[in-house]
Design a protein around this motif. Structure first.
Motif, PDB file in Angstrom:
ATOM      1  N   GLY A  56      -8.183 155.807 -21.416  1.00  0.00           N
ATOM      2  CA  GLY A  56      -9.242 154.926 -20.925  1.00  0.00           C
ATOM      3  C   GLY A  56     -10.594 155.614 -21.006  1.00  0.00           C
ATOM      4  N   ARG A  57     -11.555 154.962 -21.639  1.00  0.00           N
ATOM      5  CA  ARG A  57     -12.867 155.598 -21.844  1.00  0.00           C
ATOM      6  C   ARG A  57     -13.641 155.787 -20.550  1.00  0.00           C
ATOM      7  NH1 ARG A  57     -12.924 150.580 -23.522  1.00  0.00           N
ATOM      8  NH2 ARG A  57     -14.585 149.130 -22.984  1.00  0.00           N
ATOM      9  N   LYS A  58     -13.356 154.998 -19.544  1.00  0.00           N
ATOM     10  CA  LYS A  58     -14.028 155.142 -18.248  1.00  0.00           C
ATOM     11  C   LYS A  58     -13.151 155.906 -17.253  1.00  0.00           C
ATOM     12  CE  LYS A  58     -16.688 150.901 -18.821  1.00  0.00           C
ATOM     13  NZ  LYS A  58     -16.893 149.537 -18.334  1.00  0.00           N
ATOM     14  N   SER A  59     -11.879 155.553 -17.194  1.00  0.00           N
ATOM     15  CA  SER A  59     -10.984 156.129 -16.182  1.00  0.00           C
ATOM     16  C   SER A  59     -10.360 157.450 -16.620  1.00  0.00           C
ATOM     17  CB  SER A  59      -9.855 155.146 -15.859  1.00  0.00           C
ATOM     18  OG  SER A  59      -8.978 155.026 -16.970  1.00  0.00           O
ATOM     19  N   GLY A  60     -10.215 157.627 -17.941  1.00  0.00           N
ATOM     20  CA  GLY A  60      -9.504 158.802 -18.441  1.00  0.00           C
ATOM     21  C   GLY A  60      -7.996 158.676 -18.317  1.00  0.00           C
ATOM     22  N   ARG A  63      -3.685 154.159 -21.141  1.00  0.00           N
ATOM     23  CA  ARG A  63      -3.643 152.694 -21.192  1.00  0.00           C
ATOM     24  C   ARG A  63      -2.745 152.288 -22.362  1.00  0.00           C
ATOM     25  NH1 ARG A  63      -5.140 152.291 -16.300  1.00  0.00           N
ATOM     26  NH2 ARG A  63      -7.331 152.673 -15.861  1.00  0.00           N
ATOM     27  N   ALA A  90     -10.259 145.951 -24.672  1.00  0.00           N
ATOM     28  CA  ALA A  90     -10.622 147.261 -24.114  1.00  0.00           C
ATOM     29  C   ALA A  90     -10.014 148.412 -24.911  1.00  0.00           C
ATOM     30  CB  ALA A  90     -10.187 147.334 -22.654  1.00  0.00           C
ATOM     31  N   ASN A  94     -11.582 152.042 -26.290  1.00  0.00           N
ATOM     32  CA  ASN A  94     -10.980 153.337 -25.983  1.00  0.00           C
ATOM     33  C   ASN A  94     -10.788 154.167 -27.242  1.00  0.00           C
ATOM     34  OD1 ASN A  94     -10.850 152.479 -23.324  1.00  0.00           O
ATOM     35  ND2 ASN A  94      -8.655 152.034 -23.383  1.00  0.00           N
ATOM     36  N   ALA A  97     -14.007 155.638 -28.466  1.00  0.00           N
ATOM     37  CA  ALA A  97     -14.447 156.758 -27.640  1.00  0.00           C
ATOM     38  C   ALA A  97     -13.596 158.005 -27.856  1.00  0.00           C
ATOM     39  CB  ALA A  97     -14.422 156.359 -26.160  1.00  0.00           C
TER      40      ALA A  97
END
Length: 156
Positions: A56-60, A63, A90, A94, A97
């Protein structure tokens, strides 16, 4: 290709099928994870599917999403069609990123991959491969009004 595959591929063009598909993705993901990819909602013999795990690009956090793929030698070609919706899924952001991901295939075999966004001549080369597997991608392009991202997942 059997009659079942032909029916599924034909239904793929219909808006209601996309709506149902979006709804069952979490169930299909769970089913494939629990059976090591041996069972999928569409049926293993109908279409080639894999489980793609990205970061996940925000959560790390990892996914995972079930996807149809087209084989391309040792690589896997996947499309970020999002069932023809107007926004990119999404998982494609990912991959942009962080291109390192994992593919899980039938039988639970996991393959580390590096994703490359197919553009230009490469996209022109692989687009017919994905259309052979899922002709509805052309319908999704029309419905979404956007250029659908196509990724080549090469074993790393």
């Amino acid at each position: 290709m059997g009659w079942y595959t032909n029916v599924i591929r034909s239904l793929g063009h219909r808006p209601w099928f996309s709506a149902v598909g979006r709804t069952v993705v979490p169930i299909d993901r769970w089913l494939q994870q629990k059976t090591s990819g041996r069972v999928t909602i569409l049926g293993r013999s109908a279409l080639p599917t894999l489980l793609l795990t990205t970061q996940g690009r925000k959560s790390g956090q990892p996914r995972t999403v079930p996807l149809i793929y087209a084989p391309d030698g040792d690589a896997f070609v996947v499309t970020a069609s999002n069932w023809g919706q107007q926004h990119h899924p999404a998982w494609s952001g990912n991959l942009l990123a962080c291109s390192d991901a994992t593919v899980a295939l039938s039988g639970g075999r996991e393959v580390p991959v590096r994703a490359t966004l197919a553009e230009g001549a490469e996209r022109d080369r692989v687009w017919p491969l994905v259309l052979q597997v899922w002709p509805a991608y052309d319908t999704y392009v029309e419905r979404s009004g956007r250029s659908i991202r196509v990724f080549v997942l090469t074993p790393s």
